[in-house]
Write a protein that holds these residues in place. Sequence first.
Motif, short mmCIF file in Angstrom:
data_model
loop_
_atom_site.label_atom_id
_atom_site.label_comp_id
_atom_site.label_asym_id
_atom_site.label_seq_id
_atom_site.Cartn_x
_atom_site.Cartn_y
_atom_site.Cartn_z
N ASP A 1 0.83 -1.21 0.00
CA ASP A 1 0.00 0.00 0.00
C ASP A 1 0.86 1.26 0.00
OD1 ASP A 1 -2.41 -1.39 0.01
OD2 ASP A 1 -2.39 -1.61 2.19
N VAL A 2 2.01 1.19 0.68
CA VAL A 2 2.94 2.32 0.66
C VAL A 2 3.44 2.56 -0.76
CG1 VAL A 2 5.17 3.19 1.47
CG2 VAL A 2 3.65 1.97 3.06
N ILE A 3 3.77 1.46 -1.46
CA ILE A 3 4.24 1.57 -2.85
C ILE A 3 3.19 2.25 -3.70
CG2 ILE A 3 4.94 0.30 -4.91
CD1 ILE A 3 6.00 -1.91 -3.03
N ARG A 4 1.94 1.79 -3.59
CA ARG A 4 0.86 2.35 -4.41
C ARG A 4 0.66 3.85 -4.13
NH1 ARG A 4 -2.12 -2.68 -3.08
NH2 ARG A 4 -1.93 -4.07 -4.88
N LYS A 5 0.72 4.23 -2.84
CA LYS A 5 0.54 5.64 -2.49
C LYS A 5 1.67 6.49 -3.02
CE LYS A 5 -2.17 4.73 1.72
NZ LYS A 5 -3.42 5.40 1.29
N VAL A 6 2.91 6.00 -2.90
CA VAL A 6 4.06 6.75 -3.43
C VAL A 6 3.93 6.89 -4.95
CG1 VAL A 6 6.56 6.70 -3.82
CG2 VAL A 6 5.64 6.17 -1.55
N ARG A 7 3.54 5.80 -5.61
CA ARG A 7 3.43 5.82 -7.07
C ARG A 7 2.32 6.75 -7.57
NH1 ARG A 7 7.66 5.14 -7.40
NH2 ARG A 7 8.89 3.30 -7.87
N SER A 8 1.40 7.13 -6.70
CA SER A 8 0.32 8.03 -7.12
C SER A 8 0.85 9.44 -7.37
CB SER A 8 -0.79 8.07 -6.07
OG SER A 8 -0.36 8.72 -4.89
N TRP A 9 2.07 9.75 -6.86
CA TRP A 9 2.61 11.10 -7.07
C TRP A 9 4.11 11.13 -7.35
CZ3 TRP A 9 6.32 12.15 -3.39
CH2 TRP A 9 6.24 11.42 -2.20
N SER A 10 4.77 9.98 -7.32
CA SER A 10 6.23 9.99 -7.50
C SER A 10 6.70 8.72 -8.20
CB SER A 10 6.92 10.10 -6.14
OG SER A 10 8.32 9.91 -6.26
N GLN A 11 7.78 8.85 -8.98
CA GLN A 11 8.42 7.70 -9.62
C GLN A 11 9.75 7.37 -8.94
OE1 GLN A 11 7.10 5.63 -11.98
NE2 GLN A 11 5.29 6.85 -11.49
N THR A 12 9.93 7.79 -7.69
CA THR A 12 11.13 7.48 -6.93
C THR A 12 11.37 5.97 -6.93
OG1 THR A 12 10.77 9.35 -5.45
CG2 THR A 12 12.26 7.63 -4.67
N PRO A 13 12.56 5.51 -7.30
CA PRO A 13 12.83 4.06 -7.29
C PRO A 13 12.62 3.46 -5.90
CG PRO A 13 14.56 5.24 -8.45
CD PRO A 13 13.72 6.29 -7.80
N ILE A 14 12.06 2.25 -5.89
CA ILE A 14 11.78 1.54 -4.63
C ILE A 14 12.38 0.14 -4.69
CG2 ILE A 14 9.99 0.64 -3.10
CD1 ILE A 14 8.12 2.84 -4.17
N ILE A 15 13.23 -0.17 -3.73
CA ILE A 15 13.73 -1.53 -3.57
C ILE A 15 13.06 -2.13 -2.35
CG2 ILE A 15 15.73 -3.01 -3.10
CD1 ILE A 15 17.51 -0.98 -4.45
N VAL A 16 12.32 -3.20 -2.54
CA VAL A 16 11.69 -3.90 -1.42
C VAL A 16 12.71 -4.84 -0.79
CG1 VAL A 16 9.95 -5.62 -0.80
CG2 VAL A 16 9.36 -3.75 -2.35
#
Length: 233
Positions: free
Chosen positions: A63-78
Amino acid sequence: MNNRILVVEDDVAIGNLIKMTLNTKQYEYEIALDGKMALQKAMSMQPELIILDLGLPDMDGVDVIRKVRSWSQTPIIVVSARGEERDKINALDAGADDYVTKPFSVDELLARIRVVFRRTLSDRQSASEDPMFVNGDLRIDYLGNTVFVRGNEVHLTPNEYKLLVVLSKHIGKVLTHNFLLKEVWHSALLSDVPSLRVFMATLRKKIEENPAKPKYIQTHIRVGYRMLRYDIE
């Protein structure tokens, strides 16, 4: 080094290991202990990378990924103890760039971070949409819709070409079967995955020197594919 990293991890021991790892390369970082804090810091500090645990105390990491992706394309490593394929696919489909399963080695995490920052740098350099993509001996002329390997033109079918272009524009990122099916065939049917594998096999035969040991396109079994950057670190 000014790469700002947001670490989202509620486990103190794991958090300390990640902090120690980042300190060895002098990365700047901040820590968030839950999802709410992570979203607040993601907005305030504008990190260049987010390292995210999925098992947070207040919300699921996906859910954090989805919320971040709603306004940012910052790379995310899980970085997560969830090692099931479905967990990886869900995180990657939500917008994560990579997935590391706990326990992990320091060297592996640093390697994944380097891949993300190399891709980010490449994206910035080609912000004007460079018409030519070069990766080792592989060259794609986006304007001419042509592909060259070791200087020789390679003739691809339209779907093979579209598949290669999608991989090249997300170089270094794991792309799920679902993402590739939507991008290339505008389909999200899992029944189409065998067709995707067939196209991938024929594509590899045309661009890889040894398709059995590919250097450009890496398989993530039952998850998807990633184009590797073929250069000297």
